[in-house]
Design a protein around this motif. Sequence first.
Motif, PDB file in Angstrom:
ATOM      1  N   PHE A  72       0.832  -1.202   0.000  1.00  0.00           N
ATOM      2  CA  PHE A  72       0.000   0.000   0.000  1.00  0.00           C
ATOM      3  C   PHE A  72       0.871   1.259   0.000  1.00  0.00           C
ATOM      4  O   PHE A  72       0.561   2.240  -0.680  1.00  0.00           O
ATOM      5  N   GLU A  73       1.953   1.208   0.746  1.00  0.00           N
ATOM      6  CA  GLU A  73       2.817   2.392   0.857  1.00  0.00           C
ATOM      7  C   GLU A  73       3.536   2.716  -0.448  1.00  0.00           C
ATOM      8  O   GLU A  73       3.719   3.888  -0.777  1.00  0.00           O
ATOM      9  N   ASP A  74       3.958   1.692  -1.189  1.00  0.00           N
ATOM     10  CA  ASP A  74       4.700   1.961  -2.431  1.00  0.00           C
ATOM     11  C   ASP A  74       3.821   1.951  -3.682  1.00  0.00           C
ATOM     12  O   ASP A  74       4.324   2.062  -4.791  1.00  0.00           O
ATOM     13  N   GLY A  75       2.515   1.792  -3.521  1.00  0.00           N
ATOM     14  CA  GLY A  75       1.599   1.861  -4.650  1.00  0.00           C
ATOM     15  C   GLY A  75       1.404   0.558  -5.404  1.00  0.00           C
ATOM     16  O   GLY A  75       0.697   0.531  -6.424  1.00  0.00           O
ATOM     17  N   THR A  76       1.978  -0.526  -4.914  1.00  0.00           N
ATOM     18  CA  THR A  76       1.840  -1.802  -5.607  1.00  0.00           C
ATOM     19  C   THR A  76       0.401  -2.296  -5.613  1.00  0.00           C
ATOM     20  O   THR A  76      -0.045  -2.915  -6.585  1.00  0.00           O
ATOM     21  N   LEU A  77      -0.344  -2.015  -4.544  1.00  0.00           N
ATOM     22  CA  LEU A  77      -1.738  -2.454  -4.488  1.00  0.00           C
ATOM     23  C   LEU A  77      -2.575  -1.822  -5.588  1.00  0.00           C
ATOM     24  O   LEU A  77      -3.471  -2.468  -6.143  1.00  0.00           O
ATOM     25  N   ASP A  78      -2.309  -0.559  -5.906  1.00  0.00           N
ATOM     26  CA  ASP A  78      -3.045   0.094  -6.988  1.00  0.00           C
ATOM     27  C   ASP A  78      -2.757  -0.571  -8.324  1.00  0.00           C
ATOM     28  O   ASP A  78      -3.645  -0.719  -9.172  1.00  0.00           O
ATOM     29  N   VAL A  79      -1.510  -0.991  -8.508  1.00  0.00           N
ATOM     30  CA  VAL A  79      -1.150  -1.690  -9.741  1.00  0.00           C
ATOM     31  C   VAL A  79      -1.838  -3.050  -9.805  1.00  0.00           C
ATOM     32  O   VAL A  79      -2.365  -3.455 -10.849  1.00  0.00           O
ATOM     33  N   LEU A  80      -1.844  -3.771  -8.681  1.00  0.00           N
ATOM     34  CA  LEU A  80      -2.481  -5.086  -8.657  1.00  0.00           C
ATOM     35  C   LEU A  80      -3.981  -4.978  -8.907  1.00  0.00           C
ATOM     36  O   LEU A  80      -4.585  -5.858  -9.521  1.00  0.00           O
ATOM     37  N   THR A 149      -8.228  -3.326   6.954  1.00  0.00           N
ATOM     38  CA  THR A 149      -7.615  -2.224   7.702  1.00  0.00           C
ATOM     39  C   THR A 149      -6.496  -1.534   6.943  1.00  0.00           C
ATOM     40  O   THR A 149      -5.804  -0.690   7.524  1.00  0.00           O
ATOM     41  N   VAL A 150      -6.258  -1.900   5.681  1.00  0.00           N
ATOM     42  CA  VAL A 150      -5.171  -1.298   4.929  1.00  0.00           C
ATOM     43  C   VAL A 150      -5.380   0.210   4.808  1.00  0.00           C
ATOM     44  O   VAL A 150      -6.493   0.689   4.609  1.00  0.00           O
ATOM     45  N   GLY A 151      -4.316   0.953   4.964  1.00  0.00           N
ATOM     46  CA  GLY A 151      -4.402   2.405   4.861  1.00  0.00           C
ATOM     47  C   GLY A 151      -4.740   3.102   6.152  1.00  0.00           C
ATOM     48  O   GLY A 151      -4.640   4.329   6.234  1.00  0.00           O
ATOM     49  N   ILE A 152      -5.130   2.359   7.182  1.00  0.00           N
ATOM     50  CA  ILE A 152      -5.444   2.958   8.479  1.00  0.00           C
ATOM     51  C   ILE A 152      -4.155   3.102   9.280  1.00  0.00           C
ATOM     52  O   ILE A 152      -3.422   2.130   9.467  1.00  0.00           O
ATOM     53  N   LYS A 153      -3.873   4.292   9.742  1.00  0.00           N
ATOM     54  CA  LYS A 153      -2.667   4.501  10.526  1.00  0.00           C
ATOM     55  C   LYS A 153      -2.780   3.788  11.870  1.00  0.00           C
ATOM     56  O   LYS A 153      -3.795   3.866  12.547  1.00  0.00           O
ATOM     57  N   ARG A 154      -1.711   3.084  12.216  1.00  0.00           N
ATOM     58  CA  ARG A 154      -1.656   2.316  13.465  1.00  0.00           C
ATOM     59  C   ARG A 154      -2.842   1.361  13.563  1.00  0.00           C
ATOM     60  O   ARG A 154      -3.507   1.260  14.595  1.00  0.00           O
ATOM     61  N   GLY A 155      -3.083   0.677  12.458  1.00  0.00           N
ATOM     62  CA  GLY A 155      -4.228  -0.232  12.422  1.00  0.00           C
ATOM     63  C   GLY A 155      -3.924  -1.621  12.922  1.00  0.00           C
ATOM     64  O   GLY A 155      -4.773  -2.507  12.811  1.00  0.00           O
ATOM     65  N   GLY A 156      -2.731  -1.837  13.491  1.00  0.00           N
ATOM     66  CA  GLY A 156      -2.369  -3.162  13.965  1.00  0.00           C
ATOM     67  C   GLY A 156      -3.277  -3.676  15.065  1.00  0.00           C
ATOM     68  O   GLY A 156      -3.688  -4.835  15.062  1.00  0.00           O
ATOM     69  N   LEU A 157      -3.599  -2.797  16.024  1.00  0.00           N
ATOM     70  CA  LEU A 157      -4.481  -3.206  17.122  1.00  0.00           C
ATOM     71  C   LEU A 157      -5.886  -3.488  16.617  1.00  0.00           C
ATOM     72  O   LEU A 157      -6.508  -4.488  17.017  1.00  0.00           O
TER      73      LEU A 157
END
Length: 218
Positions: A72-80, A149-157
């Motif tokens: 998500f951070e490097d834009g690969t998800l948009d390509v996929l 939860t992708v894209g949510i900051k501190r979404g680990g919890l």
Amino acid sequence: MRALLVRDLRLALRAGGGFGLGLAFFLIVVVLVPFSVGPQPELLGRIAAGVLWLAALLACLLSLDRILALDFEDGTLDVLATAPLPLEAALSVKALAHWLTTGVPLVVAAPVLAVLLNLPVAGYGGLVLSLLLGTPALSVIGTFGAALTVGIKRGGLLLSLLVLPLYVPTLIFGAEAARRSAAGLDAATPLLMLAGISAGVLALMPFASAAVLRVNLR
């Protein structure tokens, strides 16, 4: 698909969030249990199956946020999402990569660490088989949580809170299968239930993961 799998395996090994972290956590939990309950071989033997399964589940949980976060951070998800490869297939490959770097090492390490918990020798086969059948479901369900939860900051919890209730059936039948094997009882029923859960998850969850990921990428 093969290129995507190789790429994800390399990223998981280089980033340090898959193989090493999960295995280290698994080892630490198993080592600490005898210190917390005391050096009582009979007690350790009774709880060994449940402790090993719980430790494996939590170890898988540690690396879930890395399944999609880096892409998500490097834009690969948009390509996929716009690639000819169906998004469902891409997410299935990512779940497979997570299982290979997290689930498989746990399956291999479980019999060795079972010695520390005095698991009866009869339970080793059931423990390994239950982990082989159950850990794929953990990775696929975890991929769904990561997509949610992708894209949510501190979404680990938040990811942990969402995924843990979905892990409960796998934990119940996996621990029960290992416990029955250790006690010399027939473990066919919980193993079949565990296989059914994994088969159902593998068949349906990639479509749910792809659907929620498309919503999050809009």
